[in-house]
Design a protein around this motif. Sequence first.
Motif, PDB file in Angstrom:
ATOM      1  N   SER A  20       0.844  -1.190   0.000  1.00 15.86           N
ATOM      2  CA  SER A  20       0.000   0.000   0.000  1.00 15.86           C
ATOM      3  C   SER A  20       0.880   1.240   0.000  1.00 15.86           C
ATOM      4  O   SER A  20       1.969   1.243   0.589  1.00 15.86           O
ATOM      5  CB  SER A  20      -0.881  -0.005   1.251  1.00 15.86           C
ATOM      6  N   SER A  21       0.387   2.296  -0.625  1.00 19.89           N
ATOM      7  CA  SER A  21       1.146   3.547  -0.635  1.00 19.89           C
ATOM      8  C   SER A  21       1.297   4.124   0.769  1.00 19.89           C
ATOM      9  O   SER A  21       2.203   4.915   1.017  1.00 19.89           O
ATOM     10  CB  SER A  21       0.486   4.568  -1.562  1.00 19.89           C
ATOM     11  N   THR A  22       0.452   3.715   1.707  1.00 22.91           N
ATOM     12  CA  THR A  22       0.572   4.206   3.085  1.00 22.91           C
ATOM     13  C   THR A  22       1.838   3.692   3.768  1.00 22.91           C
ATOM     14  O   THR A  22       2.233   4.224   4.793  1.00 22.91           O
ATOM     15  CB  THR A  22      -0.658   3.823   3.932  1.00 22.91           C
ATOM     16  N   GLU A  23       2.472   2.680   3.181  1.00 23.26           N
ATOM     17  CA  GLU A  23       3.703   2.113   3.745  1.00 23.26           C
ATOM     18  C   GLU A  23       4.970   2.774   3.190  1.00 23.26           C
ATOM     19  O   GLU A  23       6.073   2.438   3.616  1.00 23.26           O
ATOM     20  CB  GLU A  23       3.763   0.618   3.449  1.00 23.26           C
ATOM     21  N   LEU A  24       4.824   3.684   2.251  1.00 23.34           N
ATOM     22  CA  LEU A  24       5.972   4.307   1.613  1.00 23.34           C
ATOM     23  C   LEU A  24       6.643   5.321   2.534  1.00 23.34           C
ATOM     24  O   LEU A  24       5.978   6.033   3.275  1.00 23.34           O
ATOM     25  CB  LEU A  24       5.543   5.034   0.327  1.00 23.34           C
ATOM     26  N   ASP A  25       7.962   5.404   2.421  1.00 24.24           N
ATOM     27  CA  ASP A  25       8.680   6.491   3.071  1.00 24.24           C
ATOM     28  C   ASP A  25       9.116   7.462   1.973  1.00 24.24           C
ATOM     29  O   ASP A  25       8.828   7.251   0.793  1.00 24.24           O
ATOM     30  CB  ASP A  25       9.864   5.974   3.894  1.00 24.24           C
ATOM     31  N   GLN A  26       9.788   8.530   2.344  1.00 22.06           N
ATOM     32  CA  GLN A  26      10.150   9.572   1.378  1.00 22.06           C
ATOM     33  C   GLN A  26      11.026   9.048   0.232  1.00 22.06           C
ATOM     34  O   GLN A  26      10.791   9.365  -0.925  1.00 22.06           O
ATOM     35  CB  GLN A  26      10.878  10.720   2.096  1.00 22.06           C
ATOM     36  N   ALA A  27      12.015   8.240   0.561  1.00 21.51           N
ATOM     37  CA  ALA A  27      12.932   7.735  -0.467  1.00 21.51           C
ATOM     38  C   ALA A  27      12.214   6.835  -1.460  1.00 21.51           C
ATOM     39  O   ALA A  27      12.409   6.945  -2.675  1.00 21.51           O
ATOM     40  CB  ALA A  27      14.094   6.993   0.180  1.00 21.51           C
ATOM     41  N   VAL A  28      11.371   5.965  -0.956  1.00 24.50           N
ATOM     42  CA  VAL A  28      10.655   5.042  -1.846  1.00 24.50           C
ATOM     43  C   VAL A  28       9.566   5.783  -2.622  1.00 24.50           C
ATOM     44  O   VAL A  28       9.286   5.461  -3.774  1.00 24.50           O
ATOM     45  CB  VAL A  28      10.090   3.837  -1.060  1.00 24.50           C
ATOM     46  N   PHE A  29       8.984   6.816  -2.032  1.00 21.97           N
ATOM     47  CA  PHE A  29       8.036   7.673  -2.759  1.00 21.97           C
ATOM     48  C   PHE A  29       8.710   8.260  -3.987  1.00 21.97           C
ATOM     49  O   PHE A  29       8.163   8.232  -5.084  1.00 21.97           O
ATOM     50  CB  PHE A  29       7.519   8.794  -1.847  1.00 21.97           C
ATOM     51  N   GLU A  30       9.915   8.802  -3.807  1.00 23.07           N
ATOM     52  CA  GLU A  30      10.644   9.398  -4.927  1.00 23.07           C
ATOM     53  C   GLU A  30      10.975   8.350  -5.989  1.00 23.07           C
ATOM     54  O   GLU A  30      10.889   8.621  -7.190  1.00 23.07           O
ATOM     55  CB  GLU A  30      11.893  10.104  -4.426  1.00 23.07           C
ATOM     56  N   LEU A  31      11.354   7.155  -5.559  1.00 22.23           N
ATOM     57  CA  LEU A  31      11.616   6.059  -6.487  1.00 22.23           C
ATOM     58  C   LEU A  31      10.363   5.727  -7.288  1.00 22.23           C
ATOM     59  O   LEU A  31      10.400   5.616  -8.519  1.00 22.23           O
ATOM     60  CB  LEU A  31      12.102   4.827  -5.715  1.00 22.23           C
TER      61      LEU A  31
END
Length: 60
Positions: free
Chosen positions: A37-48
């Motif tokens: 889920s996108s709710t599990e993303l952190d900033q670095a993985v969001f950018e990826l």
Amino acid sequence: MPLSRKQYSLIHVAQSKFGIDDDLYRSILANLCGVTSSTELDQAVFELLLGFLNGVGSSP
């Protein structure tokens, strides 16, 4: 640090803009980001993820 509402919106706008259906989106989250889920993303993985979506969308 959790993502902001704007960041979630950017992900879903890119998904819609590039015609990525929910099944493919979930597959990308699992295989590229290691989350379900996108709710599990952190900033670095969001950018990826956003970079990947933009790259997929801009390729011929």
